[in-house]
Design an enzyme around this catalytic site. Structure first.
Site, PDB file in Angstrom:
ATOM      1  CE  LYS A   1      -0.673   6.456   7.630  1.00 52.43           C
ATOM      2  NZ  LYS A   1      -0.419   5.749   6.368  1.00 52.43           N
TER       3      LYS A   1
ATOM      4  CE1 TYR B   1      -3.612   2.625   0.594  1.00 54.78           C
ATOM      5  CE2 TYR B   1      -2.021   3.561   2.128  1.00 54.78           C
ATOM      6  CZ  TYR B   1      -3.176   3.669   1.379  1.00 54.78           C
ATOM      7  OH  TYR B   1      -3.893   4.844   1.407  1.00 54.78           O
TER       8      TYR B   1
ATOM      9  CG  ASP C   1       5.534   4.359   1.470  1.00 51.84           C
ATOM     10  OD1 ASP C   1       5.588   5.102   2.472  1.00 51.84           O
ATOM     11  OD2 ASP C   1       4.478   4.129   0.844  1.00 51.84           O
TER      12      ASP C   1
HETATM   13  C1  LIG Z   1      -0.718   6.040   4.915  1.00 52.81           C
HETATM   14  C2  LIG Z   1       0.300   5.628   3.933  1.00 52.81           C
HETATM   15  C3  LIG Z   1       0.512   6.353   2.742  1.00 52.81           C
HETATM   16  C4  LIG Z   1      -0.365   7.515   2.347  1.00 52.81           C
HETATM   17  O1  LIG Z   1      -0.220   8.611   3.180  1.00 52.81           O
HETATM   18  P1  LIG Z   1      -1.385   9.731   3.205  1.00 52.81           P
HETATM   19  O2  LIG Z   1      -0.832  10.803   4.082  1.00 52.81           O
HETATM   20  O3  LIG Z   1      -2.599   9.069   3.744  1.00 52.81           O
HETATM   21  O4  LIG Z   1      -1.572  10.182   1.794  1.00 52.81           O
HETATM   22  C5  LIG Z   1       1.524   5.951   1.904  1.00 52.81           C
HETATM   23  N1  LIG Z   1       2.294   4.889   2.203  1.00 52.81           N
HETATM   24  C6  LIG Z   1       2.126   4.170   3.320  1.00 52.81           C
HETATM   25  C7  LIG Z   1       3.037   3.037   3.601  1.00 52.81           C
HETATM   26  C8  LIG Z   1       1.113   4.500   4.215  1.00 52.81           C
HETATM   27  O5  LIG Z   1       0.923   3.769   5.324  1.00 52.81           O
END
Ligand SMILES: *Cc1c(COP(=O)(O)O)cnc(C)c1O
Length: 399
Positions: free
Chosen positions: A251, A134, A224
């Site tokens: 986050k 994700y 990521d």
């Molecule tokens: C939450 C998340 C995103 C997206 O971040 P947003 O601030 O919600 O756009 C991207 N990658 C990972 C691994 C995430 O957990």
């Protein structure tokens, strides 16, 4: 009318209305006090209403809340970039800011493509990524990800030949590189812990081998760490163990106070853009990138992270989770996984979690299971007693 996220509006349960929040607690309009066991989507690592963080925002708001970063700059963004340059491992020194994790992923994927184009290779349009990954909800991030929620996109556009998904197995990794290396610009992963895909955990040896193969074939390795960063896996960043070429933070970057994210690159990536040729520049610029409130609170959040020795706190959280959960079984449970500040109970049948949100609420815990995953990603300021309570409620559900 509010359109709520990830919900069938027609059938969804009413959300709990929050009127106040402090430490690990949320206070509802209905007079309920509950522990936020998922840190508002894994972001509020210091808990709510932290005096230091709130003060950082207020102090900056009294000066200016926002100025654009095109043609202007300011102290908070300079200080945050300096701090990240020093704090992040190796030569991850160049910070491109944006307003959300998804956008930061878009930026990383754009950078990876243009990195090769700038070097004269226009054939590298492919991305390697992981099954069950994700990376956010924007289009390219959805494409790189592997989330069945987007089945309609796949149906509409058909299979995308430019994205290859592999499981977290070294054999599959080696096979993908030997087959596709000439067409790949990047390999993007959520390192060690795949969050929204179901709190799936895998071994560092996979990432070590990925680093070798990326070096061999000049494929950019993208971590990521929007979810895994700031201690969630029990490492400060997984990038401390294996260094990516591009690191994405979000986050918890601002301690969960305001949406903000960073795409941080090493010198190799930056140098491919640094040129007299305007065509080689990175053409991207979110309106609210480097927002002064976000940068001010992010700086304080990092200071707290260091000062309060969060890595020891996280190790203690892991220890307590093991002590409370090891040996706990139920015929409905498929597996219990623990890593750093994350615990997941995966059940065999998602129907077995129906009603858990309400059950947890009755017991003073906010939780939100998805599919067949009941999980907790607690704020790091949680006390032992509060954490044990969260785990008790999770276990009690199976009584
Ligand atoms: C939450 C998340 C995103 C997206 O971040 P947003 O601030 O919600 O756009 C991207 N990658 C990972 C691994 C995430 O957990």
């Amino acid at each position: 009318m509010i359109w709520y996220p990830y919900q069938q509006m027609k059938t969804m349960n009413e959300p709990y209305e929050i009127v106040d929040a402090e430490g690990v607690y949320l206070y509802t309009k209905g007079g309920k006090k509950m522990i936020d066991s998922i840190s508002s989507w894994w972001s509020t690592i210091h808990g709510y209403k932290h005096p230091v963080l709130t003060e950082a925002i207020v102090t900056q708001a009294e000066k200016f809340s926002h100025v654009m970063l095109g043609g202007l700059t300011h102290e908070p963004v300079k200080r945050l970039a300096d701090k990240l340059e020093k704090w992040l491992p190796g030569d991850l020194d160049y910070c491109f800011f944006s307003d959300s994790g998804s956008v930061a992923v878009e930026v990383a994927l754009k950078m990876a493509l243009q990195y090769h184009v700038n070097k004269g290779d226009k054939e590298r349009i492919g991305i390697l990524s992981l099954t069950n990954s994700y990376h956010g909800d924007t289009f390219k991030a959805m494409e790189a990800g592997d989330d069945e929620d987007y089945h309609f996109v796949l149906e509409a556009f058909g299979e995308n030949d430019n994205v290859v998904h592999i499981p977290t197995e070294i054999d599959a990794l080696e096979a993908a590189f030997s087959r596709y290396h000439a067409s790949l610009n990047s390999f993007i992963v959520e390192p060690l812990l795949q969050g929204a895909g179901g709190m799936l955990m895998y071994d560092i040896s996979f990432l070590q081998r990925a680093r070798e193969l990326c070096d061999k074939y000049d494929v950019l390795l993208i971590f990521d760490e929007v979810a895994t960063g700031f201690g969630r896996t029990g490492n400060r960043f997984v990038a401390d163990l294996v260094q990516p070429d591009i690191l994405i933070l979000g986050k918890a970057l601002t301690g969960g106070y305001i949406g903000h994210a960073a795409t941080v690159t090493n010198h190799k990536v930056y140098d491919a853009f640094y040129s007299d040729d305007p065509d080689k520049a990175l053409m991207h610029g979110p309106t609210f990138m480097g927002n002064p409130l976000a940068c001010s609170v992010a700086l304080k959040s990092i200071e707290l992270f260091e000062k309060e020795d969060y890595m020891s706190r996280i190790a203690r959280i892991t220890e307590i989770m093991h002590r409370e959960m090891d040996g706990f079984t139920d015929p409905r449970i498929k597996e219990i996984r623990i890593m750093g500040g994350c615990i997941c109970i995966e059940v065999k049948d998602s129907r077995d979690l129906k009603g858990f949100r309400e059950f947890a609420y009755e017991h003073g815990v906010f939780n939100r299971p998805f599919l067949s995953y009941m999980y907790a990603m607690v704020p790091y300021v949680i006390t032992e007693e509060q954490l044990v309570h969260v785990l008790e409620v999770m276990k009690k559900w199976f009584d």
